[in-house]
Design an enzyme around this catalytic site. Structure first.
Site, mmCIF file in Angstrom:
data_model
loop_
_atom_site.group_PDB
_atom_site.id
_atom_site.type_symbol
_atom_site.label_atom_id
_atom_site.label_comp_id
_atom_site.label_asym_id
_atom_site.label_seq_id
_atom_site.Cartn_x
_atom_site.Cartn_y
_atom_site.Cartn_z
ATOM 1 C CG HIS A 148 -1.714 1.168 1.543
ATOM 2 N ND1 HIS A 148 -3.068 1.392 1.007
ATOM 3 C CD2 HIS A 148 -1.436 2.314 1.921
ATOM 4 C CE1 HIS A 148 -3.630 2.470 1.327
ATOM 5 N NE2 HIS A 148 -2.436 3.225 2.062
ATOM 6 C CD GLU A 149 1.777 3.316 3.795
ATOM 7 O OE1 GLU A 149 2.057 4.771 3.202
ATOM 8 O OE2 GLU A 149 0.882 3.445 4.338
ATOM 9 C CG HIS A 200 0.311 6.135 -0.639
ATOM 10 N ND1 HIS A 200 -0.570 6.632 -1.456
ATOM 11 C CD2 HIS A 200 -0.196 5.746 0.425
ATOM 12 C CE1 HIS A 200 -1.804 6.513 -0.501
ATOM 13 N NE2 HIS A 200 -1.619 6.083 0.512
ATOM 14 C CG HIS A 221 -6.063 6.594 0.590
ATOM 15 N ND1 HIS A 221 -5.594 7.381 1.456
ATOM 16 C CD2 HIS A 221 -5.226 5.652 0.869
ATOM 17 C CE1 HIS A 221 -4.487 7.214 2.225
ATOM 18 N NE2 HIS A 221 -4.364 5.913 1.823
#
EC number: 3.4.24.-
Length: 503
Positions: A210-211, A214, A220
């Site tokens: 997830h990070e 980014h 998101h």
């Protein structure tokens, strides 16, 4: 770092030493510094053993409550760095009430980034290569989780996380924190940008993926311009002051890439995000949808990454080569009865014979080329972005099992090029039969005969050398005696197994 690679071969470790009064050779300053530098690189970059562990270690599935505990209320949307705290409320109010005129106001240089490449054309990582460095002191479990996340991108996208070299100015620095949650900048921010992971909370494959998403340039999923068509935001359940984490972005900042809204995205908020009372803050309009998983990249996540970085099915150049196979269609016809006189002239007498040919089928074969895709994976290539560095550090000899599978090219363990030689030897034709055939061909219509042979193919394969449990350095005994085996030295674990009793 490249200038240092050649120093890591075992021969380099034998340069210059002095003998102790007893028996053990004592390394001089040069040899000791090389060991220290090897350990330094082993601390800051993943090793073959980390990826080997990643394949066997179970993957954790964080619960909604665990994910919620990772959110940092001081950060934009709970985990995005680079947005000044003082200006958040004012900026977001104007995002709702007025079109954004100056996009740099929300992502101030050098930290601004977003998906819309028209607005932010320079925020992708060139060629999908993301240089990285690890904070020193990572535990084996933490390194394994990072390797699992890197493998997730390697398996599903063209993006590769590669060891930082001296030539890389922009890179991500993966570090640990205590009580600060999980966080990252969005896109290539410039220089050293941090991916921060809270100890005991953020070290799982899905959270790190997830990070990293980014860092590749994604916000998101619930921030999409069209999100109101897919989810409802229940403001009554949101903690005071946290509504700023549920804003939508104008199309000038965010680009959906023409992809459908993805409930299964690893980038989607979970239902209880920033809840004040344990009740849902995000409610999917699809009653069967479950949002907020932090386990893996969804199919749509992978497509988004590949499309943004123009690879895979979105590559400008095809990723497969084409060969042809054949489709055979057979049609059978019948020939009329034919009577043929064949005259043979032996040395001493003349024989006259009559041959009657009955109806027989004639087969016509039509071959149509058919394209078939051939995968590039059959080529001899390295399957890990670290292979070049590992080979220079000696891991082809000291991490044999992993390297023989994933780094065959770097370790020169590829199959020898296959050479196929086919020899067809026709069967001898009896003299009488040969004459009969010649005579028949002059009086009847010709038929075609296709003969196929299956050649024998010999393949020679170079097998990986068997790993022996022995010291790979002259000074292992000395370092073991002074207690280095009990340290966190990667050098001792790899090169001094015998002296350290790790056989």
């Amino acid at each position: 770092m490249r200038l240092l690679y050649s120093l890591f071969h075992c021969s380099a470790f034998l340069v210059g030493f002095t003998l102790s009064v007893g028996v053990l050779p004592i390394p001089n300053e040069h040899a000791a510094s090389i060991k220290a530098k090897f350990d330094d690189y082993a601390e800051h970059y993943l090793l073959p053993e980390d990826f080997h562990n990643a394949e066997t270690a179970p993957v954790k599935k964080p619960t909604d409550a665990e994910i919620e505990s990772m959110q940092n209320s001081l950060l934009f949307e709970g985990d995005i760095m680079g947005v000044p705290e003082i200006e958040k409320s004012d900026i977001l109010k104007r995002l709702r009430d007025d079109p954004l005129l100056d996009e740099d106001e929300i992502f101030r240089k050098p930290f601004h980034s977003a998906l819309n490449l028209v607005t932010y054309p320079d925020k992708l990582w060139p060629e999908g290569q993301v240089p990285y460095m690890l904070e020193e002191g990572m535990t084996n479990d933490q390194r394994t989780a990072i390797a699992q996340a890197f493998d997730e991108y390697k398996t599903k996208t063209c993006v590769r996380f590669v060891p930082k070299t001296d030539d890389d100015f922009d890179y991500i620095y993966v570090k640990r924190n205590v009580a600060f949650g999980c966080s990252s900048y969005v896109g290539r921010a410039g220089g050293n940008q941090t991916v921060s992971l809270e100890v005991d909370k953020c070290f799982s494959k899905g959270i790190i993926a997830h990070e990293l998403m980014h860092a590749l340039g994604f916000f998101h999923e619930h921030s999409r311009t069209d999100r109101d068509d897919f989810v409802d935001i229940n403001e009554d359940n949101i903690r005071p002051g946290m509504m700023r984490n549920f804003e939508k972005y104008p199309r000038k900042i965010i680009d959906s890439l023409g992809m459908p809204y993805d409930y299964e995205s690893v980038m989607h908020y979970h239902k209880l995000a920033f809840s004040r009372n344990g009740k849902p803050t995000i409610i999917p309009k699809d009653n069967e949808a479950d949002v907020g998983q932090r386990y893996k990249l969804s199919e749509m996540d992978s497509k988004k990454v590949n499309k943004l970085y123009q690879c895979g099915e979105y590559s400008k150049t095809s990723s497969t080569t084409t060969t042809t196979t054949t489709t055979t269609t057979t049609t059978t016809t019948e020939e009329p009865t034919t009577t043929t006189e064949v005259e043979e002239k032996p040395k001493d007498k003349k024989v006259s014979s009559t041959t009657t040919t009955t109806k027989k089928p004639t087969t016509t074969t039509t071959t149509t080329p058919k394209p078939v895709e051939r995968s590039r994976n059959k080529k001899c290539e390295d399957l890990n972005a670290h292979c070049g560095m590992w080979e220079q550090l000696g891991h082809c000899q000291h991490s044999v099992k992993y390297m023989a599978h994933y780094c065959r090219k770097a370790c020169n363990l590829c199959e020898v090029e296959v050479t196929t030689t086919t020899t067809t030897t026709p069967k001898p034709v009896p003299r009488n039969k040969e004459k009969e055939n010649k005579s028949a061909s002059s009086t009847t219509r010709g038929t075609s005969t296709a003969t196929s042979t299956t050649p024998k193919t010999t393949t020679t394969t170079t097998s990986a050398p068997k790993e022996k449990c022995e010291d790979k350095n002259l000074f292992c005994s000395y370092w073991a005696k002074i207690g280095e085996c009990n340290s966190e030295s990667k050098f001792m674990k790899i090169f001094c197994k015998a002296s350290c009793g790790k056989c």
